[in-house]
Design a protein around this motif. Structure first.
Motif, PDB file in Angstrom:
ATOM      1  N   LEU A   1      42.307  42.499  36.892  1.00 21.06           N
ATOM      2  CA  LEU A   1      43.357  43.343  37.434  1.00 21.06           C
ATOM      3  C   LEU A   1      43.237  44.747  36.886  1.00 21.06           C
ATOM      4  O   LEU A   1      42.668  44.967  35.818  1.00 21.06           O
ATOM      5  CB  LEU A   1      44.750  42.771  37.166  1.00 21.06           C
ATOM      6  CG  LEU A   1      45.271  42.771  35.742  1.00 21.06           C
ATOM      7  CD1 LEU A   1      46.790  42.880  35.771  1.00 21.06           C
ATOM      8  CD2 LEU A   1      44.898  41.475  35.076  1.00 21.06           C
ATOM      9  N   THR A   2      43.757  45.702  37.654  1.00 18.54           N
ATOM     10  CA  THR A   2      43.757  47.099  37.231  1.00 18.54           C
ATOM     11  C   THR A   2      45.004  47.360  36.393  1.00 18.54           C
ATOM     12  O   THR A   2      45.895  46.506  36.304  1.00 18.54           O
ATOM     13  CB  THR A   2      43.754  48.031  38.458  1.00 18.54           C
ATOM     14  OG1 THR A   2      44.961  47.810  39.200  1.00 18.54           O
ATOM     15  CG2 THR A   2      42.537  47.786  39.340  1.00 18.54           C
ATOM     16  N   LEU A   3      45.086  48.557  35.810  1.00 21.63           N
ATOM     17  CA  LEU A   3      46.245  48.901  34.984  1.00 21.63           C
ATOM     18  C   LEU A   3      47.556  48.814  35.756  1.00 21.63           C
ATOM     19  O   LEU A   3      48.596  48.529  35.175  1.00 21.63           O
ATOM     20  CB  LEU A   3      46.083  50.311  34.410  1.00 21.63           C
ATOM     21  CG  LEU A   3      45.084  50.442  33.269  1.00 21.63           C
ATOM     22  CD1 LEU A   3      44.901  51.898  32.881  1.00 21.63           C
ATOM     23  CD2 LEU A   3      45.514  49.618  32.074  1.00 21.63           C
ATOM     24  N   ASP A   4      47.511  49.053  37.062  1.00 23.35           N
ATOM     25  CA  ASP A   4      48.739  48.967  37.860  1.00 23.35           C
ATOM     26  C   ASP A   4      48.924  47.598  38.502  1.00 23.35           C
ATOM     27  O   ASP A   4      49.759  47.421  39.384  1.00 23.35           O
ATOM     28  CB  ASP A   4      48.812  50.088  38.902  1.00 23.35           C
ATOM     29  CG  ASP A   4      47.641  50.128  39.864  1.00 23.35           C
ATOM     30  OD1 ASP A   4      46.604  49.494  39.588  1.00 23.35           O
ATOM     31  OD2 ASP A   4      47.746  50.807  40.898  1.00 23.35           O
ATOM     32  N   GLY A   5      48.156  46.608  38.047  1.00 21.70           N
ATOM     33  CA  GLY A   5      48.376  45.237  38.476  1.00 21.70           C
ATOM     34  C   GLY A   5      47.673  44.821  39.748  1.00 21.70           C
ATOM     35  O   GLY A   5      47.865  43.705  40.229  1.00 21.70           O
ATOM     36  N   CYS A   6      46.820  45.677  40.311  1.00 22.94           N
ATOM     37  CA  CYS A   6      46.114  45.345  41.543  1.00 22.94           C
ATOM     38  C   CYS A   6      45.076  44.250  41.258  1.00 22.94           C
ATOM     39  O   CYS A   6      44.314  44.344  40.297  1.00 22.94           O
ATOM     40  CB  CYS A   6      45.429  46.586  42.106  1.00 22.94           C
ATOM     41  SG  CYS A   6      44.468  46.268  43.606  1.00 22.94           S
ATOM     42  N   VAL A   7      45.071  43.228  42.107  1.00 22.67           N
ATOM     43  CA  VAL A   7      44.126  42.124  41.940  1.00 22.67           C
ATOM     44  C   VAL A   7      43.120  42.050  43.086  1.00 22.67           C
ATOM     45  O   VAL A   7      42.470  41.024  43.279  1.00 22.67           O
ATOM     46  CB  VAL A   7      44.863  40.767  41.771  1.00 22.67           C
ATOM     47  CG1 VAL A   7      45.634  40.745  40.466  1.00 22.67           C
ATOM     48  CG2 VAL A   7      45.765  40.477  42.954  1.00 22.67           C
ATOM     49  N   ASP A   8      42.950  43.137  43.823  1.00 24.89           N
ATOM     50  CA  ASP A   8      41.944  43.214  44.882  1.00 24.89           C
ATOM     51  C   ASP A   8      40.576  43.071  44.216  1.00 24.89           C
ATOM     52  O   ASP A   8      40.210  43.864  43.344  1.00 24.89           O
ATOM     53  CB  ASP A   8      42.056  44.554  45.601  1.00 24.89           C
ATOM     54  CG  ASP A   8      41.080  44.718  46.753  1.00 24.89           C
ATOM     55  OD1 ASP A   8      39.973  44.132  46.718  1.00 24.89           O
ATOM     56  OD2 ASP A   8      41.408  45.459  47.697  1.00 24.89           O
ATOM     57  N   HIS A   9      39.812  42.068  44.638  1.00 23.92           N
ATOM     58  CA  HIS A   9      38.534  41.776  43.968  1.00 23.92           C
ATOM     59  C   HIS A   9      37.525  42.914  44.083  1.00 23.92           C
ATOM     60  O   HIS A   9      36.547  42.936  43.351  1.00 23.92           O
ATOM     61  CB  HIS A   9      37.935  40.467  44.500  1.00 23.92           C
ATOM     62  CG  HIS A   9      37.405  40.563  45.896  1.00 23.92           C
ATOM     63  ND1 HIS A   9      38.208  40.475  47.007  1.00 23.92           N
ATOM     64  CD2 HIS A   9      36.163  40.749  46.352  1.00 23.92           C
ATOM     65  CE1 HIS A   9      37.470  40.605  48.094  1.00 23.92           C
ATOM     66  NE2 HIS A   9      36.223  40.770  47.722  1.00 23.92           N
ATOM     67  N   GLN A  10      37.764  43.874  44.946  1.00 22.10           N
ATOM     68  CA  GLN A  10      36.839  44.997  45.096  1.00 22.10           C
ATOM     69  C   GLN A  10      37.148  46.149  44.139  1.00 22.10           C
ATOM     70  O   GLN A  10      36.393  47.114  44.071  1.00 22.10           O
ATOM     71  CB  GLN A  10      36.881  45.499  46.538  1.00 22.10           C
ATOM     72  CG  GLN A  10      36.423  44.440  47.525  1.00 22.10           C
ATOM     73  CD  GLN A  10      36.515  44.924  48.949  1.00 22.10           C
ATOM     74  OE1 GLN A  10      36.007  46.001  49.266  1.00 22.10           O
ATOM     75  NE2 GLN A  10      37.157  44.152  49.795  1.00 22.10           N
ATOM     76  N   GLU A  11      38.235  46.054  43.384  1.00 22.12           N
ATOM     77  CA  GLU A  11      38.651  47.150  42.513  1.00 22.12           C
ATOM     78  C   GLU A  11      38.141  47.040  41.077  1.00 22.12           C
ATOM     79  O   GLU A  11      38.251  47.970  40.320  1.00 22.12           O
ATOM     80  CB  GLU A  11      40.182  47.268  42.491  1.00 22.12           C
ATOM     81  CG  GLU A  11      40.774  47.772  43.781  1.00 22.12           C
ATOM     82  CD  GLU A  11      40.349  49.202  44.125  1.00 22.12           C
ATOM     83  OE1 GLU A  11      39.896  49.959  43.236  1.00 22.12           O
ATOM     84  OE2 GLU A  11      40.478  49.565  45.303  1.00 22.12           O
TER      85      GLU A  11
END
Length: 185
Positions: free
Chosen positions: A10-20
């Protein structure tokens, strides 16, 4: 009884898009270690279909991939995989099993039968299993990115705050931080 460990990028803002996320040798090594240590994988249907659409072809050599990715794909094929789905019943990928019926009962039976533990890798399913109080540990890779979009972790909400105990926080050379938490009960 084995532990149910939720692990995801996950990114710092909580995104769980596997491409990020950052995909490199360090992050692959992290997930390979987790897979090797666990007794089984647990996914929801959407994650299973995403994985099924790529990794078996890599393992067979039908998709071009570096040797480390091919080795991972072969290991993943051999690992017992369990899928929760109310809409699909046929899972042809090798060593894949369907969990149907009562979610709490099915996942608890899997935990009880898997002393080496179960590795959960689906965000939406994690929300449901957290609502049922079945997740024991969280091993998250937090990537040094702000995606600014979703999907985000636990966007469906939980009935209450989950208190966690930090077991370790290990920075990787690529800027990702491997966070390991246990449920505080």
């Amino acid at each position: 009884m084995g532990l149910l460990t939720f692990s995801l990028n996950l990114t710092l803002d909580g995104c769980v898009d596997h491409q990020e996320g950052i995909v490199d040798d360090e992050t692959r090594a992290f997930f390979t270690r987790l897979m090797d240590e666990g007794g089984a994988m647990l996914w929801g249907r959407v994650t299973y279909e995403m994985m099924e659409g790529y990794w078996p072809a890599v393992a067979r050599g039908d998709e071009e991939a570096p040797p480390a990715m091919r080795e991972w794909a072969v290991k993943l094929g051999a690992k017992p995989k369990y899928v929760v789905s109310s809409t699909r019943k046929d899972f042809p990928w090798t060593n894949t099993h369907h969990i149907a019926g009562d979610l709490r009962e099915g996942v608890q039976k899997l935990k009880d039968a898997t002393p080496a533990g179960v590795l959960l890798g689906s965000g939406t399913l994690a929300t449901e299993l957290d609502r049922l109080d079945l997740i024991d540990e969280y091993k998250l890779l937090v990537h040094p990115r702000i995606a600014g979009h979703g999907p985000t972790l636990y966007q469906g909400g939980l009935p209450g705050t989950r208190r966690l105990e930090l077991l370790s926080a290990d920075p990787l050379r690529n800027g990702v931080v491997a966070m390991h938490y246990r449920r505080a009960r």
